[in-house]
Design an enzyme around this catalytic site. Structure first.
Site, mmCIF file in Angstrom:
data_model
loop_
_atom_site.group_PDB
_atom_site.id
_atom_site.type_symbol
_atom_site.label_atom_id
_atom_site.label_comp_id
_atom_site.label_asym_id
_atom_site.label_seq_id
_atom_site.Cartn_x
_atom_site.Cartn_y
_atom_site.Cartn_z
ATOM 1 C CB SER A 146 12.643 -21.951 -6.554
ATOM 2 O OG SER A 146 12.351 -21.211 -7.502
ATOM 3 C CE1 TYR A 159 17.478 -19.696 -4.984
ATOM 4 C CE2 TYR A 159 15.884 -19.663 -6.700
ATOM 5 C CZ TYR A 159 16.088 -19.829 -5.311
ATOM 6 O OH TYR A 159 15.361 -20.038 -4.441
#
Length: 250
Positions: A146, A159
């Site tokens: 990501s 995250y």
């Protein structure tokens, strides 16, 4: 990267295959000729995937598995070795968002869950199938990352940290295999119309985002036999390869 590779006779393992991007990658790889080992927690999603793959003339093996069951991941490699003797493609797609909260207020159980699923389980999967990918004439590993792994974004500590760890783990793994035929790369899917994206950005209009099928169509070519990149990051939104994204300047 938009041309679908010929994956006839290839064996592909896709995690997080019951919905979203993983579902579409599994579907498209099966359509390209691969036998897909579809791994996910949600049995209903896996069965729907299996129905679609079979209806299109493809083949799949369903593996209902919670990635928090780390020992089950270890056993999976042994089962693949006994049944097929090798693995051609790994797509490590599964992940969870966790709580978006200040680092100092993050609950231990939430942080541990994100790290277990996103980092530890991915490492265990890599360890479990690495010997099998080495037995393929053109082993391919695609690890989903990501852009937040390279940005300082408030409230995304759990995250973002997990994805930064996965980036480094994958790049080191690629460096260790740079002289062989295996190609190991990361991918940043970018904003996509998924349940996780809706959870992360609840005010966003879904119709403004690419569908999981559109995003998957750009990722599947990373499994091509003629791919030369390894240890790189493929950025889907810009359709570009890079050695590593630089962090946002402070």
């Amino acid at each position: 990267m938009t041309s679908t590779p010929d994956l006839t006779g290839k064996l592909a393992l896709v995690t997080g295959a019951s919905r979203g991007i993983g579902y579409e990658i599994a579907l498209q790889m099966a359509a390209a000729g691969a036998h897909v080992i579809a791994v996910a927690r949600t049995v209903g999603g896996l069965e729907e995937l299996d129905d679609k793959i079979k209806a299109a003339g493809g083949e799949a093996t369903l593996v209902p598995l919670d990635l928090k069951d780390l020992e089950a991941i270890d056993r999976l490699g042994g089962v693949i070795a006994e049944r097929w003797g090798k693995l051609d493609i790994l797509v490590a797609n599964a992940g969870i968002l966790g709580a978006l909260t200040p680092v100092g207020q993050m609950k231990a159980k939430d942080f541990e869950a994100v790290m277990t699923v996103n980092v530890t389980a991915t490492w265990r999967m890599i360890r479990s199938v690495d010997p099998l990918l080495r037995l393929s004439e053109a082993g391919r590993a695609i690890v989903v990352s990501s852009s937040v792994a390279h940005k300082v974004k408030p409230y995304w500590g759990g995250y973002a940290t997990s994805k930064a760890a996965i980036d480094m783990l994958t790049r080191v793994w690629a460096a260790e295999n740079a002289k062989g035929p295996m190609r190991i790369n990361l991918v940043n899917p970018g904003p996509t119309r998924t349940a996780m994206r809706a959870q992360a950005v609840p005010g966003e209009k879904p119709e403004s985002l690419p569908t999981p099928a559109q995003t998957a169509a750009k990722i599947v070519p990373m499994a091509a036999k003629d791919l030369t990149h390894t240890g790189k990051i493929f950025d889907v939104p810009t359709d570009t390869w890079t050695d590593a994204a630089l962090p946002t300047p402070l």
